[in-house]
Write a protein that holds these residues in place. Structure first.
Motif, PDB file in Angstrom:
ATOM      1  N   LEU A 113       4.559  -5.161  -1.443  1.00 35.52           N
ATOM      2  CA  LEU A 113       3.483  -6.169  -1.557  1.00 35.52           C
ATOM      3  C   LEU A 113       3.195  -6.704  -2.344  1.00 35.52           C
ATOM      4  N   MET A 114       2.421  -5.861  -3.661  1.00 36.67           N
ATOM      5  CA  MET A 114       1.527  -5.747  -4.670  1.00 36.67           C
ATOM      6  C   MET A 114       2.687  -5.021  -5.317  1.00 36.67           C
ATOM      7  N   PRO A 115       3.362  -5.161  -5.535  1.00 37.47           N
ATOM      8  CA  PRO A 115       4.510  -4.585  -7.480  1.00 37.47           C
ATOM      9  C   PRO A 115       3.588  -4.638  -7.598  1.00 37.47           C
ATOM     10  N   THR A 116       2.769  -5.198  -8.782  1.00 32.73           N
ATOM     11  CA  THR A 116       1.514  -4.789  -9.885  1.00 32.73           C
ATOM     12  C   THR A 116       1.037  -2.919  -9.382  1.00 32.73           C
ATOM     13  N   LEU A 117       0.302  -3.500  -8.506  1.00 32.69           N
ATOM     14  CA  LEU A 117      -1.088  -1.917  -7.999  1.00 32.69           C
ATOM     15  C   LEU A 117       0.590  -0.821  -7.905  1.00 32.69           C
ATOM     16  N   ALA A 118       1.144  -1.284  -7.009  1.00 31.58           N
ATOM     17  CA  ALA A 118       2.762   0.044  -7.404  1.00 31.58           C
ATOM     18  C   ALA A 118       2.866   0.384  -8.207  1.00 31.58           C
ATOM     19  N   ARG A 119       3.488  -0.348  -8.847  1.00 30.65           N
ATOM     20  CA  ARG A 119       4.468   0.410 -10.201  1.00 30.65           C
ATOM     21  C   ARG A 119       2.927   1.696 -10.774  1.00 30.65           C
ATOM     22  N   LEU A 167      -3.524 -11.141  -1.313  1.00 33.45           N
ATOM     23  CA  LEU A 167      -2.465 -10.185  -1.770  1.00 33.45           C
ATOM     24  C   LEU A 167      -1.830 -10.040  -2.556  1.00 33.45           C
ATOM     25  N   ARG A 168      -0.713 -11.539  -2.425  1.00 30.35           N
ATOM     26  CA  ARG A 168       0.546 -10.899  -3.629  1.00 30.35           C
ATOM     27  C   ARG A 168      -0.138 -11.910  -4.540  1.00 30.35           C
ATOM     28  N   SER A 169      -1.364 -12.872  -4.104  1.00 33.36           N
ATOM     29  CA  SER A 169      -1.616 -13.618  -5.537  1.00 33.36           C
ATOM     30  C   SER A 169      -2.828 -13.251  -5.784  1.00 33.36           C
ATOM     31  N   LEU A 170      -3.188 -12.235  -5.172  1.00 33.28           N
ATOM     32  CA  LEU A 170      -4.111 -11.290  -6.542  1.00 33.28           C
ATOM     33  C   LEU A 170      -3.472 -10.334  -7.481  1.00 33.28           C
ATOM     34  N   ASP A 171      -2.307  -9.823  -6.785  1.00 32.79           N
ATOM     35  CA  ASP A 171      -1.066  -8.762  -7.676  1.00 32.79           C
ATOM     36  C   ASP A 171      -0.807  -9.926  -8.813  1.00 32.79           C
ATOM     37  N   ARG A 172      -0.307 -10.651  -9.056  1.00 35.36           N
ATOM     38  CA  ARG A 172      -0.232 -11.940  -9.881  1.00 35.36           C
ATOM     39  C   ARG A 172      -1.406 -11.832 -11.210  1.00 35.36           C
ATOM     40  N   ALA A 173      -2.469 -12.160 -10.145  1.00 39.82           N
ATOM     41  CA  ALA A 173      -3.561 -11.967 -10.898  1.00 39.82           C
ATOM     42  C   ALA A 173      -3.353 -10.717 -12.217  1.00 39.82           C
ATOM     43  N   GLY A 191       2.144   1.782 -18.740  1.00 39.11           N
ATOM     44  CA  GLY A 191       3.412   1.710 -19.226  1.00 39.11           C
ATOM     45  C   GLY A 191       3.888   0.903 -20.573  1.00 39.11           C
ATOM     46  N   PRO A 192       4.818  -0.162 -20.916  1.00 34.77           N
ATOM     47  CA  PRO A 192       5.228  -0.704 -22.282  1.00 34.77           C
ATOM     48  C   PRO A 192       3.877  -1.188 -23.161  1.00 34.77           C
ATOM     49  N   ALA A 193       2.470  -1.352 -22.250  1.00 36.49           N
ATOM     50  CA  ALA A 193       1.281  -1.652 -23.341  1.00 36.49           C
ATOM     51  C   ALA A 193       1.505  -0.502 -24.235  1.00 36.49           C
ATOM     52  N   LEU A 234      -4.977  -0.992   0.965  1.00 37.95           N
ATOM     53  CA  LEU A 234      -3.991  -1.212  -0.282  1.00 37.95           C
ATOM     54  C   LEU A 234      -2.783  -0.282  -0.542  1.00 37.95           C
ATOM     55  N   ARG A 235      -2.586   0.705   0.110  1.00 37.21           N
ATOM     56  CA  ARG A 235      -1.972   2.018   0.389  1.00 37.21           C
ATOM     57  C   ARG A 235      -0.634   1.621   1.128  1.00 37.21           C
ATOM     58  N   GLU A 236      -0.476   0.507   2.290  1.00 36.90           N
ATOM     59  CA  GLU A 236       0.366   0.224   2.984  1.00 36.90           C
ATOM     60  C   GLU A 236       1.271  -0.510   2.119  1.00 36.90           C
ATOM     61  N   ALA A 237       0.066  -1.577   0.999  1.00 33.67           N
ATOM     62  CA  ALA A 237       0.333  -2.919   0.075  1.00 33.67           C
ATOM     63  C   ALA A 237       2.055  -2.329  -0.904  1.00 33.67           C
TER      64      ALA A 237
END
Length: 712
Positions: free
Chosen positions: A190-196, A408-414, A684-686, A180-183
């Motif tokens: 790789l996982m932009p939502t979790l990166a943010r 992992l990309r699809s899970l990030d979108r979920a 964030g915005p939420a 996950l740390r690399e993602a």
């Protein structure tokens, strides 16, 4: 301010007409493109008459989908969930054929196989139209999310939810801390939502699993506070003469019942909670796809209700079914690519595996995400959901393989979808992301050494083994050692192998849990001792301990208590701490001795617990199952899952102190549930949106459905 009733009705009528128009146009286009589908009489019709026929067909199909489809889905809850997605196409096509039969004068006709295509295209078109209109209207968007969770029909006065935040625990099954740390690193993670989240609002913390690093042990402790007497994913219990498998409904129910008896507590989710896609319920009233209640029958079992809630919407059913087929094709293509490129290590990925993978990565993901969205909109206090997609793919492709990283990309979108829905919830939410274990890579034991652990054990006992295994260096050496220890003559060339191991022999039962092997002797009451084992099978312990693919094994001595054996005669006496030679547990890191010592005291620990070797430089292990990404024992990344927690919560452990064992993590999760102090949604915005107030969706009470059920 509430929208006037006449405006709500007019908006609803507009959306119905728009969807009807798009569906009618879709029928017209398909009638012109497909040779086996027509909307005209044999002699031909005018364009106006054909358009009217299309409108009648689209209207009939829409009414049947709204009225008949939910009944069909409810009836199909008795069908195994794995095949529900495959039936969607057939059922949708059958509804279209019925709708065409309702058109006057027989102007609508289609071949059965063409009807499937037409129905899928119409559902996709109507779904896209509904989604487009919903984006432009907040109340329509709310209603659509509610429909995803099956909350339809009843209209209630909008009201604000509790001021205290709810908590969502989202488990990414099998995702290790380092992975996950690399993602989440880099400019294009790789996982932009979790990166943010990691950058702005959350903190990442590793924790260490117990010896049994698999979902059954970890999740039972995470949700119910105890995984005592759970030595592996599967094990043999001598007192009941049964094999327990953690993900079987009957076994999961028994394990959950035992945990509740030990702790005296209903579980993490006992108060206004929801459990989605888990092995265990956590004490939640609201359950969907929960294994421990899947075997129950009756009105109190709602484990399959998640399927009905999701698939009762024909647009959802079609979208998921299309994705299901696409995932099956993707797996076949990816499997062929690894074979053509001769990538190693690899395992067989044929048979039903493409269908099983598609179920885990598409059907279960969609149903669980929809259920969580419904829980958010219902304002439930605690939600725990397991997303298993990555774990399933990584077992067969490898933890860091491109196929697994795509998941992992699809899970990030979920996760992004769930976070977006939380902005519309009637109360603020804190989102905690965690994993139950990681995965370690490496070729299987069978691939690396040419024989299975079961073959090696039988050879060490002097029992017959398959001819293939007997010819391997390991098998031949083990058999020779066993024959010498038993003072038997050498086997002549061409001589038949012995069929028994002599008087008093005990045929072993060998089970595997990733790179952890369990050896039991069913005919020996209680746990066999080292001394008795040396008397019965003098070569077995040395054969296992000195094999290059085995790191260590645990056996109980009548004299010294629990003893860990390693290569070249090394030993670690767990009761006294005495070490003979090099410590066989040293390559497995700090805490290994404590984890093994804890497992040794379990009533149902196996006679022998065998852990594969681990390469300290690469973290590679050798699974005793056919998995190139494995977990279940010690070694490598499998023992290091993660917690990703909002900064508003107290840290999981004081600085510098390790977080060890799923039971300790359970106490952290329970503490976080008790820290509901004011609105917090660190997304964030939420957060700003919630501070200014969000209009709740229709049909919700201040306390949500769980409180309503309790009031009844």
């Amino acid at each position: 301010m509430r929208m006037p009733r006449w405006r709500a009705l007019s908006g609803a009528l507009f959306r119905v007409l728009a969807v009807w128009l798009v569906s009618s146009l879709t029928l017209l286009v398909l009638a012109g493109l497909l040779p086996d589908f027509r909307l005209q009489s044999p002699g031909g019709d005018s364009l106006t008459r054909t358009a009217v026929t299309a409108a009648l067909g689209a209207g009939a199909f829409g009414l049947l989908s709204a009225l008949v489809w939910p009944l069909l889905v409810r009836a199909l809850l008795l069908v195994p969930a794995l095949f529900l997605g495959l039936l969607v196409f057939f059922l949708n096509g059958s509804l279209l054929l019925l709708a065409l039969d309702l058109i006057p004068e027989g102007r609508g006709q289609a071949a059965p196989e063409t009807a499937v295509i037409v129905a899928a295209a119409m559902s996709a078109a109507s779904s896209a139209t509904s989604a487009f209109l919903a984006v432009r209207n907040d109340e329509a968007y709310h209603r659509r999310l509610v429909r995803l969770a099956g909350r339809r029909g009843r209209r209630a006065r909008p009201a604000a939810g509790p001021a205290t935040p709810g908590t969502v625990f989202l488990q990414l099954d099998g995702v290790g801390h380092d992975l996950l740390r690399e993602a989440v690193r880099g400019e294009r993670p790789l996982m932009p939502t979790l990166a943010r989240w990691t950058r702005d609002s959350h903190r990442l913390t590793p924790w260490r699993t117990d010896w049994s690093s698999q979902t059954g042990a970890s999740q039972l402790a995470l949700l119910h506070g105890s995984n005592e007497d759970l030595p592996a994913f599967r094990w043999y219990e001598k007192d009941t003469r049964t094999v327990i498998v953690s993900n079987r409904p009957s076994s999961a129910a028994a394990l959950q019942r035992r945990a509740i008896e030990r702790t005296g507590d209903g579980g993490l989710l006992a108060y206004d909670g929801a459990s989605r896609g888990n092995l265990f319920s956590g004490g939640a009233d609201q359950v969907a796809l929960v294994m421990s209640v899947a075997a129950r029958r009756g009105r109190h079992n709602r484990s399959r209700a998640g399927y009905f809630a999701y698939f009762s919407d024909p647009a959802n059913a079609t979208r998921t079914a299309v994705s299901f087929v696409a995932e099956v094709v993707r797996e076949i293509v990816q499997s062929l690519r690894t074979r053509f490129r001769r990538e190693l290590p690899r395992v067989k990925r044929g048979g039903l595996y493409p269908v099983i993978r598609a179920f885990a990565t598409v059907v279960e993901r969609d149903v669980v995400v929809a259920a969580v969205i419904g829980d958010l909109l219902a304002g439930r206090t605690a939600i725990y959901a397991d997303l298993v997609a990555y774990d399933e793919v990584a077992h067969h492709s490898g933890p860091a393989h491109r196929d697994a990283l795509q998941v992992l990309r699809s899970l990030d979108r979920a996760l992004a979808l769930i976070a977006g829905a939380a902005r519309h919830a009637p109360r603020p939410y804190r989102i905690v992301v965690l994993s139950d274990h990681g995965q370690s890579h490496g070729p299987t034991f069978l691939e690396r050494y040419g024989l299975s652990l079961g073959d090696l054990v039988r050879a060490g006992c002097g029992l017959p083994v398959p001819r293939r295994a007997g010819r391997t260096p390991s098998g031949a050496e083990a058999r020779a050692a066993a024959r010498a220890a038993l003072h038997r003559p050498e086997e002549a060339a061409g001589q038949g192998r012995e069929r028994t191991a002599g008087p008093g022999s005990s045929h072993p039962l060998v089970l595997a849990s990733g790179n952890l092997g369990l050896v039991s002797f069913p005919d020996v009451p209680g746990r066999i001792t080292r001394e008795e084992l040396d008397r019965r099978h003098p070569a077995l312990l040395a054969t296992l301990a000195n094999h290059p693919g085995i790191g260590f094994l645990l056996v109980r001595s009548a004299v010294h208590g629990p003893v860990v054996l390693g290569p070249a005669g090394t030993e670690h006496h767990l009761d006294t701490g005495r070490v003979i030679g090099a410590d066989p547990l040293a390559p497995f890191g700090e805490g290994a001795a404590d984890a093994v010592r804890r497992t040794d005291r379990f009533p149902h620990v196996a006679d022998l617990m065998v852990n594969s070797a681990c390469d300290p430089a690469t973290g590679a292990v050798h699974a005793f199952e056919e998995q190139i990404g494995s977990h279940g024992g010690l070694g490598g990344a499998q023992s290091h899952p993660f917690l990703l927690w909002p900064v508003e919560l107290t840290p999981p452990a004081p600085d510098g102190e390790p977080l060890t064992g799923a039971e300790q993590v359970h106490r952290v999760l329970r503490r976080w549930l008790e820290e509901a102090e004011g609105p917090q949604l660190p997304l964030g915005p939420a957060a700003d949106e919630l501070r200014h107030g969000v209009r709740p969706p229709e049909g919700f009470s201040p306390q949500g459905p769980a409180a309503q059920d309790k009031s009844r």
